[in-house]
Write a protein that holds these residues in place. Sequence first.
Motif, PDB file in Angstrom:
ATOM      1  N   MET A 144     -28.701   3.055  29.252  1.00  0.00           N
ATOM      2  CA  MET A 144     -27.483   3.072  28.471  1.00  0.00           C
ATOM      3  C   MET A 144     -26.506   2.027  29.001  1.00  0.00           C
ATOM      4  O   MET A 144     -26.564   1.641  30.160  1.00  0.00           O
ATOM      5  N   ALA A 145     -25.611   1.648  28.135  1.00  0.00           N
ATOM      6  CA  ALA A 145     -24.628   0.632  28.500  1.00  0.00           C
ATOM      7  C   ALA A 145     -23.541   1.216  29.384  1.00  0.00           C
ATOM      8  O   ALA A 145     -23.209   2.399  29.290  1.00  0.00           O
ATOM      9  N   LYS A 146     -22.988   0.369  30.248  1.00  0.00           N
ATOM     10  CA  LYS A 146     -21.879   0.796  31.092  1.00  0.00           C
ATOM     11  C   LYS A 146     -20.611   0.907  30.261  1.00  0.00           C
ATOM     12  O   LYS A 146     -20.483   0.233  29.240  1.00  0.00           O
ATOM     13  N   PRO A 147     -19.648   1.736  30.690  1.00  0.00           N
ATOM     14  CA  PRO A 147     -18.387   1.821  29.946  1.00  0.00           C
ATOM     15  C   PRO A 147     -17.597   0.522  30.072  1.00  0.00           C
ATOM     16  O   PRO A 147     -17.727  -0.206  31.053  1.00  0.00           O
ATOM     17  N   ASN A 148     -16.781   0.248  29.078  1.00  0.00           N
ATOM     18  CA  ASN A 148     -15.956  -0.952  29.048  1.00  0.00           C
ATOM     19  C   ASN A 148     -14.969  -0.922  30.215  1.00  0.00           C
ATOM     20  O   ASN A 148     -14.229   0.043  30.373  1.00  0.00           O
ATOM     21  N   LYS A 149     -14.959  -1.965  31.058  1.00  0.00           N
ATOM     22  CA  LYS A 149     -14.111  -1.961  32.260  1.00  0.00           C
ATOM     23  C   LYS A 149     -12.634  -1.911  31.931  1.00  0.00           C
ATOM     24  O   LYS A 149     -11.882  -1.157  32.529  1.00  0.00           O
ATOM     25  N   ILE A 200     -22.410   8.401  36.047  1.00  0.00           N
ATOM     26  CA  ILE A 200     -22.660   8.461  34.613  1.00  0.00           C
ATOM     27  C   ILE A 200     -22.855   7.028  34.130  1.00  0.00           C
ATOM     28  O   ILE A 200     -21.956   6.199  34.299  1.00  0.00           O
ATOM     29  N   ARG A 201     -24.023   6.752  33.547  1.00  0.00           N
ATOM     30  CA  ARG A 201     -24.383   5.412  33.066  1.00  0.00           C
ATOM     31  C   ARG A 201     -24.266   4.358  34.169  1.00  0.00           C
ATOM     32  O   ARG A 201     -23.840   3.239  33.924  1.00  0.00           O
ATOM     33  N   GLY A 202     -24.562   4.737  35.403  1.00  0.00           N
ATOM     34  CA  GLY A 202     -24.522   3.800  36.522  1.00  0.00           C
ATOM     35  C   GLY A 202     -23.134   3.526  37.071  1.00  0.00           C
ATOM     36  O   GLY A 202     -22.946   2.622  37.862  1.00  0.00           O
ATOM     37  N   THR A 203     -22.141   4.309  36.651  1.00  0.00           N
ATOM     38  CA  THR A 203     -20.757   4.116  37.083  1.00  0.00           C
ATOM     39  C   THR A 203     -20.249   5.398  37.736  1.00  0.00           C
ATOM     40  O   THR A 203     -20.480   6.478  37.205  1.00  0.00           O
ATOM     41  N   PRO A 204     -19.547   5.319  38.871  1.00  0.00           N
ATOM     42  CA  PRO A 204     -19.005   6.528  39.499  1.00  0.00           C
ATOM     43  C   PRO A 204     -17.985   7.207  38.581  1.00  0.00           C
ATOM     44  O   PRO A 204     -17.135   6.552  37.981  1.00  0.00           O
ATOM     45  N   ALA A 205     -18.093   8.526  38.494  1.00  0.00           N
ATOM     46  CA  ALA A 205     -17.212   9.284  37.608  1.00  0.00           C
ATOM     47  C   ALA A 205     -16.967  10.672  38.193  1.00  0.00           C
ATOM     48  O   ALA A 205     -17.662  11.103  39.112  1.00  0.00           O
ATOM     49  N   LEU A 206     -15.976  11.355  37.634  1.00  0.00           N
ATOM     50  CA  LEU A 206     -15.691  12.747  37.968  1.00  0.00           C
ATOM     51  C   LEU A 206     -16.041  13.587  36.753  1.00  0.00           C
ATOM     52  O   LEU A 206     -15.527  13.346  35.664  1.00  0.00           O
ATOM     53  N   LYS A 207     -16.907  14.550  36.912  1.00  0.00           N
ATOM     54  CA  LYS A 207     -17.273  15.454  35.829  1.00  0.00           C
ATOM     55  C   LYS A 207     -16.389  16.686  35.968  1.00  0.00           C
ATOM     56  O   LYS A 207     -16.446  17.400  36.957  1.00  0.00           O
ATOM     57  N   MET A 208     -15.537  16.917  34.984  1.00  0.00           N
ATOM     58  CA  MET A 208     -14.548  17.986  35.046  1.00  0.00           C
ATOM     59  C   MET A 208     -15.190  19.360  34.882  1.00  0.00           C
ATOM     60  O   MET A 208     -16.087  19.542  34.065  1.00  0.00           O
ATOM     61  N   ILE A 209     -14.711  20.320  35.673  1.00  0.00           N
ATOM     62  CA  ILE A 209     -15.148  21.709  35.552  1.00  0.00           C
ATOM     63  C   ILE A 209     -14.280  22.350  34.475  1.00  0.00           C
ATOM     64  O   ILE A 209     -13.062  22.178  34.473  1.00  0.00           O
TER      65      ILE A 209
END
Length: 83
Positions: free
Chosen positions: A1-6, A67-76
């Motif tokens: 999948m594509a990375k998110p737009n910076k 997520i998609r190769g980018t560091p992220a926070l997954k909200m609870i």
Amino acid sequence: MAKPNKKGPVRTVNIHCSQCRTKLYKYRKGGKGALIKCFIERITEDFTEQLATCPQCQQVFARETMIRGTPALKMIGQKVFMK
């Protein structure tokens, strides 16, 4: 999948802890849906001392993930809200 737009979206939202109402982040959010994840590169202001933990009530509100190769926070669910 594509990375998110910076650069990402222009619209910013404030993310607050749902337990103590403390301001946690200022975040550039895309779309109009619920807040499920936060890409770390889109956080413009960080008011937390420890990643994904509320500074006031010490509640853990997210998990760190890739997520998609980018560091992220997954909200609870229901631990944060946005204005």
